[in-house]
Design a protein around this motif. Structure first.
Motif, PDB file in Angstrom:
ATOM      1  N   ALA A  31       0.829  -1.208   0.000  1.00 24.45           N
ATOM      2  CA  ALA A  31       0.000   0.000   0.000  1.00 24.45           C
ATOM      3  C   ALA A  31       0.862   1.256   0.000  1.00 24.45           C
ATOM      4  O   ALA A  31       0.582   2.224  -0.719  1.00 24.45           O
ATOM      5  CB  ALA A  31      -0.921  -0.013   1.221  1.00 24.45           C
ATOM      6  N   GLY A  32       1.918   1.236   0.784  1.00 24.40           N
ATOM      7  CA  GLY A  32       2.790   2.397   0.832  1.00 24.40           C
ATOM      8  C   GLY A  32       3.458   2.680  -0.498  1.00 24.40           C
ATOM      9  O   GLY A  32       3.563   3.841  -0.919  1.00 24.40           O
ATOM     10  N   ASN A  35       0.841   3.990  -3.024  1.00 25.88           N
ATOM     11  CA  ASN A  35       0.487   5.362  -2.673  1.00 25.88           C
ATOM     12  C   ASN A  35       1.587   6.335  -3.105  1.00 25.88           C
ATOM     13  O   ASN A  35       1.319   7.407  -3.663  1.00 25.88           O
ATOM     14  CB  ASN A  35       0.265   5.466  -1.162  1.00 25.88           C
ATOM     15  CG  ASN A  35      -0.288   6.825  -0.749  1.00 25.88           C
ATOM     16  OD1 ASN A  35      -1.274   7.286  -1.312  1.00 25.88           O
ATOM     17  ND2 ASN A  35       0.355   7.458   0.221  1.00 25.88           N
ATOM     18  N   VAL A  38       1.421   6.696  -6.943  1.00 29.11           N
ATOM     19  CA  VAL A  38       0.295   7.524  -7.371  1.00 29.11           C
ATOM     20  C   VAL A  38       0.592   8.995  -7.100  1.00 29.11           C
ATOM     21  O   VAL A  38       0.344   9.882  -7.932  1.00 29.11           O
ATOM     22  CB  VAL A  38      -1.001   7.081  -6.664  1.00 29.11           C
ATOM     23  CG1 VAL A  38      -2.132   8.085  -6.926  1.00 29.11           C
ATOM     24  CG2 VAL A  38      -1.415   5.689  -7.130  1.00 29.11           C
ATOM     25  N   ALA A  39       1.159   9.273  -5.925  1.00 30.00           N
ATOM     26  CA  ALA A  39       1.481  10.659  -5.580  1.00 30.00           C
ATOM     27  C   ALA A  39       2.541  11.217  -6.528  1.00 30.00           C
ATOM     28  O   ALA A  39       2.442  12.372  -6.973  1.00 30.00           O
ATOM     29  CB  ALA A  39       1.973  10.724  -4.133  1.00 30.00           C
ATOM     30  N   THR A  54      -4.249   3.464  -9.735  1.00 31.18           N
ATOM     31  CA  THR A  54      -5.334   3.407  -8.751  1.00 31.18           C
ATOM     32  C   THR A  54      -6.346   2.337  -9.135  1.00 31.18           C
ATOM     33  O   THR A  54      -6.840   1.587  -8.282  1.00 31.18           O
ATOM     34  CB  THR A  54      -6.032   4.773  -8.627  1.00 31.18           C
ATOM     35  OG1 THR A  54      -5.059   5.762  -8.285  1.00 31.18           O
ATOM     36  CG2 THR A  54      -7.116   4.741  -7.570  1.00 31.18           C
ATOM     37  N   VAL A  61      -4.671   1.436  -2.442  1.00 29.54           N
ATOM     38  CA  VAL A  61      -4.705   2.898  -2.355  1.00 29.54           C
ATOM     39  C   VAL A  61      -5.570   3.333  -1.173  1.00 29.54           C
ATOM     40  O   VAL A  61      -5.224   4.257  -0.432  1.00 29.54           O
ATOM     41  CB  VAL A  61      -5.226   3.508  -3.671  1.00 29.54           C
ATOM     42  CG1 VAL A  61      -5.401   5.014  -3.525  1.00 29.54           C
ATOM     43  CG2 VAL A  61      -4.263   3.200  -4.808  1.00 29.54           C
ATOM     44  N   ALA A  64      -3.627   2.768   1.975  1.00 30.17           N
ATOM     45  CA  ALA A  64      -2.576   3.768   2.144  1.00 30.17           C
ATOM     46  C   ALA A  64      -3.143   5.109   2.594  1.00 30.17           C
ATOM     47  O   ALA A  64      -2.472   5.881   3.273  1.00 30.17           O
ATOM     48  CB  ALA A  64      -1.804   3.945   0.837  1.00 30.17           C
ATOM     49  N   ALA A  65      -4.407   5.383   2.236  1.00 30.70           N
ATOM     50  CA  ALA A  65      -5.021   6.663   2.594  1.00 30.70           C
ATOM     51  C   ALA A  65      -5.199   6.806   4.100  1.00 30.70           C
ATOM     52  O   ALA A  65      -5.341   7.915   4.611  1.00 30.70           O
ATOM     53  CB  ALA A  65      -6.373   6.797   1.897  1.00 30.70           C
ATOM     54  N   LEU A  68       0.523   5.612   6.294  1.00 34.41           N
ATOM     55  CA  LEU A  68       1.537   4.588   6.097  1.00 34.41           C
ATOM     56  C   LEU A  68       2.000   4.061   7.456  1.00 34.41           C
ATOM     57  O   LEU A  68       2.383   4.847   8.325  1.00 34.41           O
ATOM     58  CB  LEU A  68       2.725   5.188   5.343  1.00 34.41           C
ATOM     59  CG  LEU A  68       3.796   4.230   4.823  1.00 34.41           C
ATOM     60  CD1 LEU A  68       3.200   3.272   3.801  1.00 34.41           C
ATOM     61  CD2 LEU A  68       4.947   5.008   4.204  1.00 34.41           C
ATOM     62  N   SER A 114       9.817   4.815  -7.157  1.00 31.43           N
ATOM     63  CA  SER A 114       8.584   4.417  -6.472  1.00 31.43           C
ATOM     64  C   SER A 114       7.590   3.812  -7.455  1.00 31.43           C
ATOM     65  O   SER A 114       6.911   2.833  -7.143  1.00 31.43           O
ATOM     66  CB  SER A 114       7.951   5.625  -5.762  1.00 31.43           C
ATOM     67  OG  SER A 114       7.638   6.647  -6.692  1.00 31.43           O
TER      68      SER A 114
END
Length: 513
Positions: A31-32, A35, A38-39, A54, A61, A64-65, A68, A114
């Motif tokens: 997840a981290g 995320n 995506v960022a 996503t 995702v 991760a929201a 983290l 990443s």
């Protein structure tokens, strides 16, 4: 695998500038990474790409929201980013990436790293390779920088395992030429023996003439090699599939079989009969050629010339393709001194576990003491040595306790590409450092070669013929049938097993009787 001439020192075991990194599949860690990717994509204005990531991992995702967790990937990412900023890392490539997201290798830097690591975790599952190599990326280190820098930096990071990448070789050298029939090709065996002498020696001709012989037209055989000339008149009707490039890989790989080795090996398995030379494959199977070499060379100082070598990501991908395609027999006429990486071993074991017979060449380093060559020495693989027309072990063929059986490997005639190419290049030292000089030309249309590379595909073809008769046979059953039916050569008097010959020389007639 072919080598020619003296071998003054062992070949390097690992790639100097490649590292395999595997990321844990723990949900929090995944997840981290997703995320972060995506960022990074959003920050770079790549909204469509971020949306694709996503869509592939909505659950991750969402996880991760919520923040983290402490055991997330921040440490590993920070370490990789620091190495990238220092110029130690130049490229990160997911070994398997989602097919729905168009992306190859990623340049080093926070966004690229990443994203690459996240992509490696999001490979879309397939029938028989689901989960294999998930989370694995190939990290390319800048030239001149030791891979150990990256390995040491990442070894202590949570959630990351790193290892060097084993080398797999195919070294070739042009031989003398002589006219045989209406063709021109190298001659290592007196022409009087005939182009198809190995078919007589192994009883293949007799086996095919038997009343109960079944042509293995539905048995799927894959040759993982330098490619194939898909237009060759003796091969084009036998070729079911040719995979020469792989999606999302940043490698140079065209349709041509530059080296010619793969075309020769494929022809040994399945070429149609040529009426002028007598060149003929062993069977008519459902042939697949998978190119695992790119079209660039590297300087091998231990041999003193530029050679084509196995491209490791293509190689790993080919195993997954074999699994998903339901390949029943794989031939590997390649080798190297380093044991398989965890990823290579996993891919091999998965194939064998799914019922695929893997045949590999023992290697040609006899003058170096027959050091084990991999993948032939890996458990579960049928390892094949080479013999001459007198059923004697050739001067180059490796021996060892892991050998299964032997087959003719001296002066084997087969197909070569109909277009020009080269085995490699002699070095040009005019600038003080080696660069590609005069080409080491190969033959065209047909050629005669030595090597355990030439012995291995004969056993692969025999395995296909056996599976046509016994379609439910497991890999261990096929190996047992091959070794039990092998003919004891004169040097094996009083012995059931010999480290130079295994359980004997391939006998197709006895295998299928």
């Amino acid at each position: 695998m072919r080598t020619f001439g003296p071998a003054p020192e062992p070949l390097p075991e690992y790639h100097d500038n490649l590292v395999l990194a595997s990321i844990t599949t723990a949900p929090e860690f995944r997840a981290g990474l997703v995320n972060a990717a995506v960022a990074a994509a959003t920050l770079a204005g790549l909204g469509e790409f971020a949306a694709s990531l996503t869509a592939l991992a909505p659950g991750l995702v969402a996880l991760a929201a919520h923040g983290l967790p402490p055991a997330g990937p921040s440490g590993a990412l920070a370490t990789l980013n620091r190495l990238a900023e220092a110029g130690d890392i130049v490229e990160v490539t997911p070994v398997v990436a989602p097919q729905r997201v168009a992306a190859a290798a990623f340049g080093a830097g926070p966004q690229g790293i990443s994203t690459a690591l996240a992509m490696s975790l999001l490979a879309e599952p397939k029938a028989k390779s689901a989960g294999l190599l998930t989370g694995t990326s190939m990290i390319r280190v800048r030239n001149g920088q030791s891979r150990e820098t990256v390995i040491r930096a990442l070894a202590a990071e949570f959630g990351v395992t790193v290892a060097p990448v084993p080398r797999r070789y195919l070294l070739a050298k042009k031989a003398a030429r002589a006219r045989v029939g209406a063709r021109m090709a190298p001659a290592a065996v007196p022409p009087a023996l005939g182009a198809a002498w190995h078919l007589q020696k192994t009883g293949t001709t007799a086996a095919r003439a038997a009343a109960k012989f079944i042509e293995p037209r539905q048995v799927k055989v894959a040759v993982l090699d330098t490619g194939i000339d898909e237009t060759h008149p003796l091969l084009k009707s036998r070729l079911a599939r040719y995979l020469h490039t792989y999606s999302n890989l940043n490698v140079v790989s065209g349709t041509a079989d530059i080296v010619g080795h793969g075309t020769h090996v494929a022809g040994t398995v399945a070429a149609m009969l040529d009426g002028l030379t007598g060149v003929c494959g062993m069977c008519d199977c459902k042939l697949t050629a998978m190119k695992i070499f790119d079209d660039t060379t590297e300087y091998i100082s231990q041999r003193g010339y530029f050679a084509y070598t196995v491209e490791p990501t293509m190689y790993l991908r080919a195993f997954l393709e074999c699994a998903d395609a339901g390949i029943q027999v794989v031939n590997l006429s390649i080798g190297g001194p380093a044991p398989p990486s965890a990823q290579e071993a996993q891919a091999i074991n998965n194939l064998i576990g799914n019922g695929c017979v893997i045949v590999a060449a023992m290697g040609n380093e006899r003058e170096l003491g027959s050091r084990p060559s991999y993948p032939a020495a890996h458990p579960g693989i049928i390892a094949v040595g080479a013999t001459d027309p007198g059923d004697r072990v050739t001067r180059f063929s490796n021996g060892g306790h892991h050998i299964s059986l032997c087959a003719p490997g001296k002066g084997i005639w087969s197909t070569m590409p109909t277009y020009s190419g080269q085995h490699g290049f002699y070095p040009d030292m005019s600038s003080g450092s080696p660069k590609e000089g005069r080409a080491i030309m190969r033959d065209t249309e047909f050629g005669q070669e030595d090597g355990t590379s030439m012995a291995s595909p004969q056993v692969a073809a025999a395995a296909a013929m056996y599976l046509a008769l016994q379609p439910a046979a497991r890999p261990v059953d096929v190996r047992t049938a091959l070794t039990d039916s092998a003919e004891k050569v004169p040097a094996m008097v009083g012995k059931s097993f010999h480290e130079d010959y295994g359980y004997g020389r391939l006998d197709v007639a006895a295998l299928l009787a």
